[in-house]
Design an enzyme around this catalytic site. Structure first.
Site, PDB file in Angstrom:
ATOM      1  N   GLU A   1       0.789  -1.232   0.000  1.00 38.78           N
ATOM      2  CA  GLU A   1       0.000   0.000   0.000  1.00 38.78           C
ATOM      3  C   GLU A   1       0.824   1.286   0.000  1.00 38.78           C
ATOM      4  OE1 GLU A   1      -2.688  -0.432   3.316  1.00 38.78           O
ATOM      5  OE2 GLU A   1      -3.861  -1.970   2.316  1.00 38.78           O
TER       6      GLU A   1
ATOM      7  N   GLU B   1      -5.575  -8.583   0.557  1.00 37.16           N
ATOM      8  CA  GLU B   1      -6.269  -8.210   1.796  1.00 37.16           C
ATOM      9  C   GLU B   1      -7.731  -7.939   1.488  1.00 37.16           C
ATOM     10  OE1 GLU B   1      -4.705  -4.960   4.159  1.00 37.16           O
ATOM     11  OE2 GLU B   1      -2.649  -5.670   3.839  1.00 37.16           O
TER      12      GLU B   1
HETATM   13  O1  IFM Z   1      -4.340  -3.252   9.087  1.00 37.33           O
HETATM   14  C1  IFM Z   1      -4.274  -2.712   7.804  1.00 37.33           C
HETATM   15  C2  IFM Z   1      -3.110  -3.293   7.029  1.00 37.33           C
HETATM   16  O2  IFM Z   1      -1.914  -3.115   7.689  1.00 37.33           O
HETATM   17  C3  IFM Z   1      -3.021  -2.628   5.690  1.00 37.33           C
HETATM   18  N1  IFM Z   1      -4.283  -2.642   4.989  1.00 37.33           N
HETATM   19  C4  IFM Z   1      -5.472  -2.261   5.708  1.00 37.33           C
HETATM   20  C5  IFM Z   1      -5.537  -2.993   7.032  1.00 37.33           C
HETATM   21  C6  IFM Z   1      -6.823  -2.580   7.797  1.00 37.33           C
HETATM   22  O3  IFM Z   1      -6.788  -1.232   8.074  1.00 37.33           O
END
Ligand code: IFM
Length: 448
Positions: free
Chosen positions: A166, A351
């Site tokens: 990210e 994710e």
């Molecule tokens: O916890 C985070 C993760 O580290 C990166 N993506 C989003 C998740 C939820 O906020």
């Protein structure tokens, strides 16, 4: 493929990140990270917590792997803490840090769980931040060296590598909006950081391949699919701008298209300084794209003009306890758009998940039907995307267990397993039990 089966070999995993689970921030020579410093700054973490002990996974990783095993998972996405490996960022290597990841990788492989390693998930060594952090081009070189060291050590066993997690969060959220470490508010710096992250990604790709014969290399981007709140021209303009700044700004350079021109012009004097070969370096071919998806952006600009813009106006009331809108259709739109427009060979959902205020029930279990519903609807969308031709190879739920959720501390629970932060006991939630059944069946099955 029947309508609820996933393709053979599909990866079922969970995702975590070093700072969010490891704890042990001062053990075995680990250096300070920007998140240690940020947590120590009053007011930055809503609960006032630090990264210690988080989930204490530095000591309890065998329990974590047992949870994965109980769910029959075949993949695990986790990250390496740079300050454990090179405490001051670009100096001496700390063998104890590398040894820890050696143990984790070996333990995973013993259970036939494929390690998917993220090289940078936000815990920059503070010593590098003291010299300008990602705003300083020298950090790019330090990162390349760090990658070389890690992959030389683990590349004989780890095949799947992600250079960054990210970059939008690392750059904009952390350097323009100030919500994450290092907590700065400077747009020009944020865009320079974003550029350096992308260059470091491109430099890392050949380094990884050099040390790992069958490497599968990718990067993980968080997407914010943008929709206008109304048909008004102002809303449509804002939607286009959000899409360009949030999604295209990172995806297009990686895909060899350079920065989106409209966004570049819109940023005016804040655009980053770019060296002659940079765009070519960033465009190093990758094997897969990691897609992080939670929600969408609904863009509303009631009066027009920079000052009056509003994002994330929800048109529906369905949301998680974190107040993130639940809108699975955006995942479908996103996957189709990425596939049709960019044609990456492989895509992973690296994710996806939901935060709810879970509690242990009197029966000792954690009943989280809303999380099951969220996951089920997103997996149904993933299946539809596969049927439509998207080369989706795996799905990693965020997260294995409740953990240190950055500025929210441990107050925001995303886990398939409940973490009791006082005792460090983990309890598979109903969602974890159900996710395990899905993984075993390799099919989207119902829940009672
Ligand atoms: O916890 C985070 C993760 O580290 C990166 N993506 C989003 C998740 C939820 O906020």
């Amino acid at each position: 493929m029947t309508d609820n089966r996933f393709p053979k070999g599909f990866i079922w995993g969970t995702a975590t990140a070093s700072f969010q689970i490891e704890g042990a921030t001062r053990e075995d020579g680990r250096g300070e990270s920007i998140w240690d410093r940020f947590c120590a700054t009053p007011g930055k973490i809503v609960t006032g917590e630090t990264g210690d002990p988080a989930c204490d996974s530095y000591h309890r990783y065998p329990e974590d792997i047992a949870l994965m095993k109980a769910m029959s998972l075949n993949g695990y996405r986790f990250s390496i803490a740079w300050p454990r490996v090179i405490p001051d960022g670009d100096g001496k290597v700390c063998q104890a840090g590398l040894d820890y990841y050696d143990r984790v990788v070996d333990a995973l492989l013993r259970e036939n769980i494929e390690p998917f390693v993220t090289l940078y998930h936000w815990d920059l060594p503070q010593a590098l931040q003291d010299r300008g952090g990602w705003g300083n081009r020298a950090t790019v070189d330090a990162y390349a060296r760090y990658v070389d060291i890690v992959v030389s050590r683990l590349g004989d066993r780890v095949k799947y590598w992600m250079t960054h997690n990210e970059p939008w969060c690392v750059s904009i959220l952390s350097h323009e909006l100030g919500e994450h470490a290092p907590g700065l508010k400077d747009r020009k710096l944020a865009l320079q950081v974003a550029h350096h992250l992308l260059v470091s990604h491109g430099l890392a790709v050949p380094i990884i391949r050099q040390h790992c014969k069958d490497a599968q290399v990718g990067i993980v981007l968080n997407f914010s699919p943008a929709y206008p709140a109304t048909d008004s021209l102002a809303d449509q303009i804002l939607t286009r701008q959000h899409h360009a700044r949030f999604n295209l700004w990172f995806l297009d350079p990686i895909a060899g298209r350079g920065y989106p021109q409209d966004a570049w012009e819109g940023y005016g004097a804040d655009v980053p300084s770019v060296q002659p070969d940079d765009m070519q370096i960033i465009a190093a071919p990758i094997d897969f794209l990691g897609v992080n998806f939670y929600s969408r952006a609904v863009c509303h600009d009631p009066a027009g003009g920079e000052g009056s813009r509003v994002l994330n106006v929800r048109s529906k009331t369905e949301a998680t306890d974190r107040d993130w809108e639940i809108y699975p259709q955006a995942l479908y739109d996103l996957l189709i758009w990425i596939h049709n427009g960019y044609n990456f060979r492989d895509i992973y959902i690296t994710e996806n998940g939901a935060s709810y205020n879970d509690v242990i029930s009197p029966d000792g279990k954690v009943h989280d039907p809303k999380r099951i519903d969220y996951l089920k609807r997103h997996l149904a969308i993933a299946l539809r995307a596969i049927e439509a031709g998207v080369p989706l190879r795996g799905y990693f739920c965020w997260s294995l267990m409740d953990n240190f959720e950055w500025a929210m501390g441990t107050s925001s629970r995303f886990g398939l397993a409940y973490t009791d932060f006082t005792t460090q006991k983990r309890i598979l939630k109903d969602s974890g039990l159900w996710f395990g059944e899905v993984a075993r069946a390799n099919a989207l099955i119902d829940h009672p």
